[in-house]
Design a protein around this motif. Structure first.
Motif, PDB file in Angstrom:
ATOM      1  N   GLU A   1       1.228  -1.833  34.918  1.00  0.00           N
ATOM      2  CA  GLU A   1       2.437  -2.044  34.121  1.00  0.00           C
ATOM      3  C   GLU A   1       2.564  -0.950  33.059  1.00  0.00           C
ATOM      4  O   GLU A   1       3.656  -0.426  32.820  1.00  0.00           O
ATOM      5  CB  GLU A   1       2.421  -3.427  33.476  1.00  0.00           C
ATOM      6  N   ALA A   2       1.467  -0.603  32.426  1.00  0.00           N
ATOM      7  CA  ALA A   2       1.472   0.481  31.430  1.00  0.00           C
ATOM      8  C   ALA A   2       1.883   1.796  32.082  1.00  0.00           C
ATOM      9  O   ALA A   2       2.626   2.589  31.493  1.00  0.00           O
ATOM     10  CB  ALA A   2       0.102   0.605  30.781  1.00  0.00           C
TER      11      ALA A   2
ATOM     12  N   ASP B   1      13.056   9.048  31.351  1.00  0.00           N
ATOM     13  CA  ASP B   1      14.137   8.916  30.378  1.00  0.00           C
ATOM     14  C   ASP B   1      14.216  10.146  29.475  1.00  0.00           C
ATOM     15  O   ASP B   1      15.290  10.703  29.261  1.00  0.00           O
ATOM     16  CB  ASP B   1      13.920   7.646  29.550  1.00  0.00           C
TER      17      ASP B   1
ATOM     18  N   HIS C   1       5.681   1.757  32.590  1.00  0.00           N
ATOM     19  CA  HIS C   1       6.391   1.998  31.325  1.00  0.00           C
ATOM     20  C   HIS C   1       6.298   3.466  30.929  1.00  0.00           C
ATOM     21  O   HIS C   1       7.286   4.062  30.488  1.00  0.00           O
ATOM     22  CB  HIS C   1       5.828   1.114  30.208  1.00  0.00           C
ATOM     23  N   ASN C   2       5.112   4.048  31.066  1.00  0.00           N
ATOM     24  CA  ASN C   2       4.907   5.450  30.705  1.00  0.00           C
ATOM     25  C   ASN C   2       5.777   6.362  31.575  1.00  0.00           C
ATOM     26  O   ASN C   2       6.452   7.262  31.066  1.00  0.00           O
ATOM     27  CB  ASN C   2       3.429   5.824  30.844  1.00  0.00           C
TER      28      ASN C   2
ATOM     29  N   ALA D   1       8.476   5.572  33.223  1.00  0.00           N
ATOM     30  CA  ALA D   1       9.893   5.338  32.937  1.00  0.00           C
ATOM     31  C   ALA D   1      10.315   6.093  31.677  1.00  0.00           C
ATOM     32  O   ALA D   1      11.397   6.683  31.631  1.00  0.00           O
ATOM     33  CB  ALA D   1      10.164   3.846  32.779  1.00  0.00           C
ATOM     34  N   ARG D   2       9.460   6.075  30.662  1.00  0.00           N
ATOM     35  CA  ARG D   2       9.778   6.799  29.425  1.00  0.00           C
ATOM     36  C   ARG D   2       9.807   8.304  29.676  1.00  0.00           C
ATOM     37  O   ARG D   2      10.665   9.011  29.146  1.00  0.00           O
ATOM     38  CB  ARG D   2       8.762   6.445  28.329  1.00  0.00           C
TER      39      ARG D   2
END
Length: 128
Positions: free
Chosen positions: A53-54, A64, A57-58, A60-61
């Motif tokens: 999950e981390a 972005d 998120h990493n 995805a950022r």
């Protein structure tokens, strides 16, 4: 994607964050996944799930930030007319009750940082 208006400082902060995510956080997450895998059965391994999950998120950022930086439009402070309010402009607000004056810089949502007196143009005060 639309152009992302940022000040020079704001764009540099995003570049630094992107660099950190790629060179520090990504290897740390990969190491955490490897460590969790070494504990055996992945189907009931909460540590593995958290590491994956981390990683999501990493990544995805990172995606972005890369998209925003690819579409950045740098706002030059010296080109801001003093009679209008734009991103990058400094504005002074006066509390009518106490008489206290506060100076803010209007920035994009990405750069907003209340502790540095930078407020987003999309916030209620920024819109006003």
């Amino acid at each position: 994607m639309n152009k992302v208006p940022l000040t020079v400082t704001g764009a540099e902060k995003l570049r630094q964050e992107l660099q950190r995510l790629k060179t520090v956080d990504r290897p740390n997450v990969i190491a955490a996944i490897a460590e969790a895998r070494s504990h055996g059965d992945l189907s009931e391994n909460a540590e593995y799930d958290a590491a994956k999950e981390a990683q999501a998120h990493n990544e995805a950022r990172i995606a972005d930030l890369e998209a925003k930086l690819a579409n950045v439009r740098i706002i030059e402070n010296e080109n801001i007319p003093s009679d209008k309010v734009y991103i990058g402009a400094k504005v002074s607000l006066k509390d009518l009750d106490s008489g206290e004056k506060i100076e803010y810089m209007l920035v994009s949502g990405e750069e907003a940082d209340f502790e540095e007196n930078k407020i987003s143009v999309f916030s209620p005060i920024g819109k006003g």
